[in-house]
Write a protein that holds these residues in place. Structure first.
Motif, PDB file in Angstrom:
ATOM      1  N   HIS A   1      -0.747   4.825   4.291  1.00  0.00           N
ATOM      2  CA  HIS A   1      -0.029   6.101   4.399  1.00  0.00           C
ATOM      3  C   HIS A   1       1.432   5.943   3.972  1.00  0.00           C
ATOM      4  O   HIS A   1       1.987   6.812   3.284  1.00  0.00           O
ATOM      5  N   LEU A   2       2.064   4.852   4.371  1.00  0.00           N
ATOM      6  CA  LEU A   2       3.470   4.645   4.029  1.00  0.00           C
ATOM      7  C   LEU A   2       3.659   4.415   2.537  1.00  0.00           C
ATOM      8  O   LEU A   2       4.677   4.824   1.968  1.00  0.00           O
ATOM      9  N   GLU A   3       2.700   3.769   1.902  1.00  0.00           N
ATOM     10  CA  GLU A   3       2.768   3.593   0.451  1.00  0.00           C
ATOM     11  C   GLU A   3       2.828   4.944  -0.245  1.00  0.00           C
ATOM     12  O   GLU A   3       3.625   5.153  -1.176  1.00  0.00           O
ATOM     13  N   ARG A   4       1.980   5.864   0.213  1.00  0.00           N
ATOM     14  CA  ARG A   4       1.972   7.195  -0.403  1.00  0.00           C
ATOM     15  C   ARG A   4       3.279   7.936  -0.103  1.00  0.00           C
ATOM     16  O   ARG A   4       3.815   8.636  -0.965  1.00  0.00           O
ATOM     17  N   LEU A   5       3.775   7.777   1.119  1.00  0.00           N
ATOM     18  CA  LEU A   5       5.025   8.434   1.486  1.00  0.00           C
ATOM     19  C   LEU A   5       6.177   7.906   0.632  1.00  0.00           C
ATOM     20  O   LEU A   5       7.008   8.678   0.145  1.00  0.00           O
ATOM     21  N   GLN A   6       6.227   6.598   0.429  1.00  0.00           N
ATOM     22  CA  GLN A   6       7.309   5.994  -0.341  1.00  0.00           C
ATOM     23  C   GLN A   6       7.247   6.364  -1.816  1.00  0.00           C
ATOM     24  O   GLN A   6       8.251   6.286  -2.515  1.00  0.00           O
ATOM     25  N   ALA A   7       6.075   6.756  -2.268  1.00  0.00           N
ATOM     26  CA  ALA A   7       5.940   7.159  -3.666  1.00  0.00           C
ATOM     27  C   ALA A   7       6.456   8.578  -3.904  1.00  0.00           C
ATOM     28  O   ALA A   7       6.570   9.013  -5.050  1.00  0.00           O
ATOM     29  N   GLY A   8       6.787   9.296  -2.836  1.00  0.00           N
ATOM     30  CA  GLY A   8       7.289  10.659  -2.962  1.00  0.00           C
ATOM     31  C   GLY A   8       8.756  10.697  -3.346  1.00  0.00           C
ATOM     32  O   GLY A   8       9.387   9.663  -3.611  1.00  0.00           O
ATOM     33  N   GLU A   9       9.314  11.884  -3.322  1.00  0.00           N
ATOM     34  CA  GLU A   9      10.684  12.080  -3.800  1.00  0.00           C
ATOM     35  C   GLU A   9      11.711  12.204  -2.674  1.00  0.00           C
ATOM     36  O   GLU A   9      12.908  12.314  -2.952  1.00  0.00           O
ATOM     37  N   ALA A  10      11.281  12.211  -1.427  1.00  0.00           N
ATOM     38  CA  ALA A  10      12.238  12.326  -0.319  1.00  0.00           C
ATOM     39  C   ALA A  10      13.123  11.081  -0.246  1.00  0.00           C
ATOM     40  O   ALA A  10      12.695   9.983  -0.620  1.00  0.00           O
ATOM     41  N   PRO A  11      14.364  11.215   0.208  1.00  0.00           N
ATOM     42  CA  PRO A  11      15.267  10.062   0.281  1.00  0.00           C
ATOM     43  C   PRO A  11      14.826   9.007   1.282  1.00  0.00           C
ATOM     44  O   PRO A  11      15.153   7.829   1.136  1.00  0.00           O
ATOM     45  N   TYR A  12      14.116   9.420   2.312  1.00  0.00           N
ATOM     46  CA  TYR A  12      13.583   8.489   3.290  1.00  0.00           C
ATOM     47  C   TYR A  12      12.436   9.181   4.014  1.00  0.00           C
ATOM     48  O   TYR A  12      12.198  10.385   3.828  1.00  0.00           O
ATOM     49  N   GLY A  13      11.702   8.424   4.804  1.00  0.00           N
ATOM     50  CA  GLY A  13      10.596   8.994   5.565  1.00  0.00           C
ATOM     51  C   GLY A  13      10.560   8.403   6.954  1.00  0.00           C
ATOM     52  O   GLY A  13      11.303   7.463   7.270  1.00  0.00           O
ATOM     53  N   LEU A  14       9.687   8.960   7.783  1.00  0.00           N
ATOM     54  CA  LEU A  14       9.579   8.526   9.178  1.00  0.00           C
ATOM     55  C   LEU A  14       8.194   7.975   9.479  1.00  0.00           C
ATOM     56  O   LEU A  14       7.187   8.503   8.999  1.00  0.00           O
ATOM     57  N   LEU A  15       8.169   6.924  10.292  1.00  0.00           N
ATOM     58  CA  LEU A  15       6.947   6.467  10.922  1.00  0.00           C
ATOM     59  C   LEU A  15       7.118   6.734  12.414  1.00  0.00           C
ATOM     60  O   LEU A  15       7.936   6.099  13.077  1.00  0.00           O
ATOM     61  N   VAL A  16       6.380   7.701  12.931  1.00  0.00           N
ATOM     62  CA  VAL A  16       6.481   8.074  14.343  1.00  0.00           C
ATOM     63  C   VAL A  16       5.416   7.301  15.106  1.00  0.00           C
ATOM     64  O   VAL A  16       4.218   7.471  14.859  1.00  0.00           O
ATOM     65  N   SER A  17       5.837   6.445  16.022  1.00  0.00           N
ATOM     66  CA  SER A  17       4.888   5.581  16.718  1.00  0.00           C
ATOM     67  C   SER A  17       5.364   5.269  18.132  1.00  0.00           C
ATOM     68  O   SER A  17       6.471   4.750  18.308  1.00  0.00           O
ATOM     69  N   PRO A  18       4.524   5.524  19.143  1.00  0.00           N
ATOM     70  CA  PRO A  18       4.908   5.165  20.512  1.00  0.00           C
ATOM     71  C   PRO A  18       4.919   3.659  20.732  1.00  0.00           C
ATOM     72  O   PRO A  18       5.531   3.168  21.683  1.00  0.00           O
ATOM     73  N   LEU A  19       4.245   2.916  19.853  1.00  0.00           N
ATOM     74  CA  LEU A  19       4.114   1.460  20.013  1.00  0.00           C
ATOM     75  C   LEU A  19       4.800   0.718  18.867  1.00  0.00           C
ATOM     76  O   LEU A  19       4.340  -0.343  18.445  1.00  0.00           O
ATOM     77  N   LEU A  20       5.900   1.249  18.396  1.00  0.00           N
ATOM     78  CA  LEU A  20       6.597   0.641  17.265  1.00  0.00           C
ATOM     79  C   LEU A  20       6.948  -0.815  17.547  1.00  0.00           C
ATOM     80  O   LEU A  20       6.754  -1.686  16.692  1.00  0.00           O
ATOM     81  N   PHE A  21       7.464  -1.087  18.729  1.00  0.00           N
ATOM     82  CA  PHE A  21       7.871  -2.446  19.084  1.00  0.00           C
ATOM     83  C   PHE A  21       6.694  -3.291  19.567  1.00  0.00           C
ATOM     84  O   PHE A  21       6.564  -4.457  19.210  1.00  0.00           O
ATOM     85  N   GLU A  22       5.833  -2.700  20.389  1.00  0.00           N
ATOM     86  CA  GLU A  22       4.764  -3.468  21.010  1.00  0.00           C
ATOM     87  C   GLU A  22       3.698  -3.931  20.015  1.00  0.00           C
ATOM     88  O   GLU A  22       3.091  -4.981  20.206  1.00  0.00           O
ATOM     89  N   SER A  23       3.450  -3.153  18.969  1.00  0.00           N
ATOM     90  CA  SER A  23       2.339  -3.428  18.059  1.00  0.00           C
ATOM     91  C   SER A  23       2.741  -4.192  16.807  1.00  0.00           C
ATOM     92  O   SER A  23       1.902  -4.464  15.957  1.00  0.00           O
ATOM     93  N   GLY A  24       4.015  -4.522  16.663  1.00  0.00           N
ATOM     94  CA  GLY A  24       4.472  -5.189  15.449  1.00  0.00           C
ATOM     95  C   GLY A  24       4.791  -4.243  14.311  1.00  0.00           C
ATOM     96  O   GLY A  24       5.129  -4.682  13.201  1.00  0.00           O
ATOM     97  N   GLN A  25       4.710  -2.940  14.548  1.00  0.00           N
ATOM     98  CA  GLN A  25       4.998  -1.977  13.475  1.00  0.00           C
ATOM     99  C   GLN A  25       6.479  -1.942  13.119  1.00  0.00           C
ATOM    100  O   GLN A  25       6.855  -1.391  12.077  1.00  0.00           O
ATOM    101  N   ARG A  26       7.324  -2.543  13.966  1.00  0.00           N
ATOM    102  CA  ARG A  26       8.759  -2.607  13.639  1.00  0.00           C
ATOM    103  C   ARG A  26       8.979  -3.279  12.290  1.00  0.00           C
ATOM    104  O   ARG A  26       9.952  -2.970  11.587  1.00  0.00           O
ATOM    105  N   GLU A  27       8.089  -4.178  11.914  1.00  0.00           N
ATOM    106  CA  GLU A  27       8.203  -4.872  10.634  1.00  0.00           C
ATOM    107  C   GLU A  27       8.017  -3.944   9.446  1.00  0.00           C
ATOM    108  O   GLU A  27       8.377  -4.299   8.324  1.00  0.00           O
ATOM    109  N   LEU A  28       7.465  -2.761   9.686  1.00  0.00           N
ATOM    110  CA  LEU A  28       7.189  -1.825   8.600  1.00  0.00           C
ATOM    111  C   LEU A  28       8.357  -0.885   8.302  1.00  0.00           C
ATOM    112  O   LEU A  28       8.276  -0.092   7.369  1.00  0.00           O
ATOM    113  N   VAL A  29       9.424  -0.942   9.093  1.00  0.00           N
ATOM    114  CA  VAL A  29      10.501   0.038   8.953  1.00  0.00           C
ATOM    115  C   VAL A  29      11.849  -0.655   8.808  1.00  0.00           C
ATOM    116  O   VAL A  29      12.038  -1.800   9.228  1.00  0.00           O
ATOM    117  N   ALA A  30      12.794   0.073   8.216  1.00  0.00           N
ATOM    118  CA  ALA A  30      14.141  -0.462   8.031  1.00  0.00           C
ATOM    119  C   ALA A  30      15.009  -0.281   9.264  1.00  0.00           C
ATOM    120  O   ALA A  30      15.877  -1.105   9.547  1.00  0.00           O
TER     121      ALA A  30
END
Length: 210
Positions: free
Chosen positions: A97-126
């Motif tokens: 999903h993030l690959e498709r989002l990054q291919a768009g024209e918006a200056p940035y995008g969001l990953l909304v996740s209740p488990l951003l830190f617990e699941s290791g998804q922090r590695e996916l965001v700046a």
């Protein structure tokens, strides 16, 4: 650039995401992806049903989320097992999903996740944006929204990352305990900041992301 939006249950993550969306910012919701991986026919649902039996399925063979929630929040070992089954699959789909989002024209995008830190998804965001409200507000909102009693709402909050630790790991914090107007004002400020960061060549796109 991808910004991770996280916070405890009932902190208003989706409401904040919609405020960003009104400014033209796309978002991916990890909760939506989490629901996808346990749809009928998905391997994760078969594994869950094999472990817990028919009590976690409804008459149509779909996941009975309330029944499963009662099991895993009463037993940390079962919760860890469930996470081991679902988190890798969620991460794989999020990356697509993030690959498709990054291919768009918006200056940035969001990953909304209740488990951003617990699941290791922090590695996916700046950057990590934490939506914060007092725990008493979380408990009251959870009980009302999810039709659970106060004890179960407290158990859900207690099972999540402690508020202090979540705040300590944040790059940005949005206090969502006030009015909607105040929340939108803060979102507008963050949007201006993120647009500036996204134009800086040195800003990483994601950390370990696709």
């Amino acid at each position: 650039m991808i910004v991770g939006v996280t916070g405890g249950i009932a902190s208003g993550k989706s409401t904040v995401a919609r405020a960003f969306a009104s400014l033209g910012i796309p978002w991916v919701d990890a909760d939506d992806v989490a629901r996808e991986v346990v749809e009928p026919g998905e391997p994760a649902l078969a594994e869950i049903a094999e472990r817990f039996g028919a009590r976690v399925l409804d008459a149509d063979g779909r996941l009975n989320r309330r029944a499963l929630r009662e099991i895993v929040f009463a037993d940390p070992q079962e919760r860890r097992w469930l996470e081991s089954v679902t988190h890798p699959r969620i991460r794989e789909r999020l990356m697509a999903h993030l690959e498709r989002l990054q291919a768009g024209e918006a200056p940035y995008g969001l990953l909304v996740s209740p488990l951003l830190f617990e699941s290791g998804q922090r590695e996916l965001v700046a950057r990590a944006l934490v939506i914060d409200v007092p725990e008493a507000v979380q408990i009251a909102r959870t009980a009302a929204r999810d039709d659970v009693d106060e004890a179960q709402a407290r158990a859900i909050v207690a099972a999540q990352l402690p508020r202090a630790e979540r705040l300590a790991r944040a790059d940005d914090v949005l206090d969502n305990g006030g009015s909607e107007a105040e929340m939108r004002r803060r979102v507008a400020e963050l949007d201006r900041r993120y647009r500036e960061l996204a134009t800086q060549p040195a800003t990483p796109n994601t950390r370990g992301a696709p």
